[in-house]
Design a protein around this motif. Structure first.
Motif, PDB file in Angstrom:
ATOM      1  N   PRO A  83      -1.271   6.931   4.661  1.00 41.83           N
ATOM      2  CA  PRO A  83      -0.330   5.949   4.140  1.00 41.83           C
ATOM      3  C   PRO A  83      -0.798   4.682   3.452  1.00 41.83           C
ATOM      4  CG  PRO A  83      -0.683   5.442   6.513  1.00 41.83           C
ATOM      5  CD  PRO A  83      -1.454   6.800   5.889  1.00 41.83           C
ATOM      6  N   LEU A  84       0.250   4.023   2.577  1.00 42.21           N
ATOM      7  CA  LEU A  84      -0.314   2.770   1.959  1.00 42.21           C
ATOM      8  C   LEU A  84       0.199   1.477   2.397  1.00 42.21           C
ATOM      9  CD1 LEU A  84       0.697   4.341  -1.385  1.00 42.21           C
ATOM     10  CD2 LEU A  84      -1.409   4.425  -0.253  1.00 42.21           C
ATOM     11  N   ILE A  85      -0.716   0.622   2.261  1.00 44.73           N
ATOM     12  CA  ILE A  85      -0.026  -0.744   2.656  1.00 44.73           C
ATOM     13  C   ILE A  85       0.736  -1.323   1.719  1.00 44.73           C
ATOM     14  CG2 ILE A  85      -1.065  -3.053   3.010  1.00 44.73           C
ATOM     15  CD1 ILE A  85      -3.866  -1.679   3.979  1.00 44.73           C
ATOM     16  N   LEU A 136       5.469   8.389   8.854  1.00 44.11           N
ATOM     17  CA  LEU A 136       5.286   7.683  10.219  1.00 44.11           C
ATOM     18  C   LEU A 136       6.473   6.547  10.236  1.00 44.11           C
ATOM     19  CD1 LEU A 136       1.642   6.498   9.821  1.00 44.11           C
ATOM     20  CD2 LEU A 136       2.410   8.314  11.376  1.00 44.11           C
ATOM     21  N   THR A 138       6.118   3.541  11.178  1.00 46.19           N
ATOM     22  CA  THR A 138       5.582   2.242  11.023  1.00 46.19           C
ATOM     23  C   THR A 138       5.415   2.160   9.486  1.00 46.19           C
ATOM     24  OG1 THR A 138       3.613   3.223  11.797  1.00 46.19           O
ATOM     25  CG2 THR A 138       4.626   2.100  13.329  1.00 46.19           C
ATOM     26  N   ALA A 140       2.646  -0.509   7.186  1.00 48.92           N
ATOM     27  CA  ALA A 140       1.814  -1.489   7.163  1.00 48.92           C
ATOM     28  C   ALA A 140       2.064  -2.397   6.009  1.00 48.92           C
ATOM     29  CB  ALA A 140       0.306  -0.903   6.833  1.00 48.92           C
ATOM     30  N   PRO A 163      -2.925   0.373  -2.556  1.00 45.21           N
ATOM     31  CA  PRO A 163      -4.176   1.018  -1.885  1.00 45.21           C
ATOM     32  C   PRO A 163      -5.263   0.293  -2.786  1.00 45.21           C
ATOM     33  CG  PRO A 163      -3.389   2.854  -3.115  1.00 45.21           C
ATOM     34  CD  PRO A 163      -2.373   1.907  -3.183  1.00 45.21           C
ATOM     35  N   SER A 164      -6.693   0.528  -2.493  1.00 45.54           N
ATOM     36  CA  SER A 164      -7.378   0.189  -3.210  1.00 45.54           C
ATOM     37  C   SER A 164      -7.446   0.786  -4.582  1.00 45.54           C
ATOM     38  CB  SER A 164      -8.804   0.237  -2.590  1.00 45.54           C
ATOM     39  OG  SER A 164      -9.078   1.550  -2.065  1.00 45.54           O
ATOM     40  N   GLU A 201     -12.112  -4.422   2.270  1.00 44.54           N
ATOM     41  CA  GLU A 201     -10.627  -4.240   2.496  1.00 44.54           C
ATOM     42  C   GLU A 201     -10.275  -5.290   3.660  1.00 44.54           C
ATOM     43  OE1 GLU A 201     -12.661  -2.136   2.345  1.00 44.54           O
ATOM     44  OE2 GLU A 201     -12.036  -0.705   0.771  1.00 44.54           O
ATOM     45  N   VAL A 204      -6.795  -4.146   9.758  1.00 48.27           N
ATOM     46  CA  VAL A 204      -5.667  -3.456   9.639  1.00 48.27           C
ATOM     47  C   VAL A 204      -5.451  -3.433  11.244  1.00 48.27           C
ATOM     48  CG1 VAL A 204      -4.425  -1.323   9.791  1.00 48.27           C
ATOM     49  CG2 VAL A 204      -5.829  -2.072   7.776  1.00 48.27           C
ATOM     50  N   ARG A 280      -5.063   6.938  15.053  1.00 41.56           N
ATOM     51  CA  ARG A 280      -3.749   6.254  15.030  1.00 41.56           C
ATOM     52  C   ARG A 280      -3.629   5.501  13.618  1.00 41.56           C
ATOM     53  NH1 ARG A 280      -2.091   4.931  20.146  1.00 41.56           N
ATOM     54  NH2 ARG A 280      -0.707   3.303  19.177  1.00 41.56           N
ATOM     55  N   SER A 281      -4.636   5.576  12.907  1.00 44.31           N
ATOM     56  CA  SER A 281      -4.741   4.997  11.474  1.00 44.31           C
ATOM     57  C   SER A 281      -5.210   6.291  10.817  1.00 44.31           C
ATOM     58  CB  SER A 281      -5.538   3.781  11.381  1.00 44.31           C
ATOM     59  OG  SER A 281      -5.172   3.446   9.856  1.00 44.31           O
ATOM     60  N   PRO A 282      -4.241   6.851   9.894  1.00 42.52           N
ATOM     61  CA  PRO A 282      -4.660   8.273   9.331  1.00 42.52           C
ATOM     62  C   PRO A 282      -5.820   8.017   8.258  1.00 42.52           C
ATOM     63  CG  PRO A 282      -2.223   7.963   9.242  1.00 42.52           C
ATOM     64  CD  PRO A 282      -3.038   6.657   9.933  1.00 42.52           C
ATOM     65  N   MET A 284      -8.448   6.698   8.891  1.00 39.40           N
ATOM     66  CA  MET A 284      -9.904   6.736   9.515  1.00 39.40           C
ATOM     67  C   MET A 284     -10.484   7.969   9.679  1.00 39.40           C
ATOM     68  SD  MET A 284      -9.212   4.014  12.710  1.00 39.40           S
ATOM     69  CE  MET A 284      -8.937   5.271  13.905  1.00 39.40           C
TER      70      MET A 284
END
Ligand code: AMP
Ligand code: MG
Length: 401
Positions: A83-85, A136, A138, A140, A163-164, A201, A204, A280-282, A284
């Motif tokens: 997912p993206l911030i 998700l 949620t 970010a 994202p970056s 970055e 999170v 928990r954070s895809p 990763m």
């Protein structure tokens, strides 16, 4: 690179778009205002525009527009389950994105926004494209501490998914030139605002009740988080990232080097049918930040031993005809003999290492270095984030000497 308001075509394979380039200084000027208006109009129209933030360059698109968000994934070659911030320019934008949140979240925002902290919060259904959240519940969110980023997001008038601005798997861009290297011809525009500040970055975090759980270390350190939050924990998978492994296992493993994200060995695979929990954070589970050459990190309690071991390995590699490189710190950099020695600054000022790391990783590629050894740094303060990125860049290949 400094020509203002020029349109440049970068016509190579799979690079079919004309990528517009603007140079924008911080602070208001008539030129920068019109550049930001044009870039914002591109985002409003569903385009993809790279822009500077205080962490790294981001690749932005309207977070509500699924087609626009898809263009980010395509340009980066990013796996769709990562997912993206979402970036915002003011607190009023937040309430449209998330459901009511608690006191700790509020305190974190008050202290660290604008700044390099991303909060994972319950998403308001329908507020952003499901592509942004990878389905998700949620989302970010962060508010960047960069004048150009804030002006661009405000002018676009929408939440900006970003994202970056690198091809997936490559080091994140800290200069507009890095964005061009990876994405020219694949995106609609690049706003050049000079070098980024932090160089890594954002941090999170998610909230589990009122506990702050760090999913990705970054510009805000755990110690800083502890100043405003009662309980701060590090996601256990982060420790797995710096586990050391036997040399021969390390030598056998070569991760993908073609610029696409590759799954890291320490995380469950998407196709894994076993009971391993989903991260928990895809993001990763993906290897990141890798130079094209094979890199290993060398760690040890005695710095002289580390330096001697590195030099012996460099000499052996040179005898085999390899082009060699070292990523070192000022304390030892002068002593190495290699085709390229890059210093990340002093071990006593790891903020500089954060600023220099990604450009350093890219410089090995620029010099065609195939054999890279990197000195480790203490995982304290910003050093935690530096080592987190370095370990991923090395595909978890760590040698203890
Ligand atoms: P990047 O955009 O490359 O800086 O990566 C963003 C990071 O934030 C990745 O590690 C994502 O997995 C993580 N992230 C984004 N949205 C969420 C979310 N809703 N829940 C957990 N992690 C997230
Ligand atoms: Mg990234």
């Amino acid at each position: 690179m400094n020509n203002h308001n020029t349109t440049e075509a970068f016509g190579t394979e799979n690079r079919k778009k004309d990528t517009r380039l603007w140079s924008v200084a911080s602070g208001a000027s008539a030129d920068s205002e019109s550049a930001i208006r044009e870039a914002a109009a591109m985002i409003e129209a569903g385009g993809t525009v790279a822009f500077p933030t205080e962490t790294v360059y981001g690749l932005g698109a309207d977070a509500r527009n699924t087609q626009a968000v898809d263009r980010i994934f395509q340009a980066k070659g990013r796996p769709s389950d990562n997912p993206l911030i979402v970036h915002i320019a003011g607190r009023e934008q937040l309430d449209e994105l998330v459901l009511p949140y608690g006191e700790t979240a509020r305190r974190l925002m008050a202290r660290f926004w604008p700044g390099p902290l991303t909060l994972v919060l319950p998403a308001r259904p329908g507020a952003v494209s499901p592509r942004v959240t990878a389905g998700l519940p949620t989302v970010a969110v962060r508010m960047p501490a960069h004048d150009v980023a804030l002006r661009l997001i405000a002018a676009a008038g929408c939440p900006v998914a970003a994202p970056s601005a690198n091809r997936s798997g490559r080091p994140s861009p800290t200069l507009a030139a890095h964005v061009r290297e990876d994405l020219a011809g694949r995106i609609d525009g690049i706003v050049d605002g000079g070098p980024t500040g932090v160089g890594l970055e954002s941090t999170v975090v998610e909230l589990i009740g009122e506990r702050v759980n760090v999913l990705r270390p970054g510009g805000v350190t755990p110690a800083e988080l502890r100043e405003v939050a009662g309980e701060v924990t590090l996601e256990p998978a982060l420790d797995a990232a710096s586990d050391t492994r036997p040399e021969e296992a390390v030598a056998r493993e070569r991760t993908g080097r073609d610029g696409d994200a590759v799954q890291s060995r320490n995380a469950p695979r998407a196709d894994n049918q076993t009971a391993e929990p989903a991260p928990r954070s895809p993001g990763m589970k993906y290897a990141h930040y890798a130079p094209r050459g094979a890199m290993r990190i060398v760690k040890g309690a005695a710095p002289e031993r580390v330096s001697a071991w590195i030099q012996a390995e460099l000499d052996a590699a040179r005898r085999r005809g390899e082009r060699t490189g070292v990523l070192a710190f000022d304390e030892h950099a002068g002593a190495y003999r290699a085709d390229l020695v890059v210093s990340c600054g002093s071990l006593r000022a790891l903020e500089t290492a954060a600023q220099r790391l990604y450009a350093a990783l890219r410089s090995f590629d620029e010099h065609g270095i195939g054999f890279i050894l990197a000195e480790a740094c203490p995982e304290e303060g910003i050093g935690l984030a530096v080592m987190n990125r370095l370990v991923k860049a090395a595909g978890h290949r760590i040698v203890e000497v």
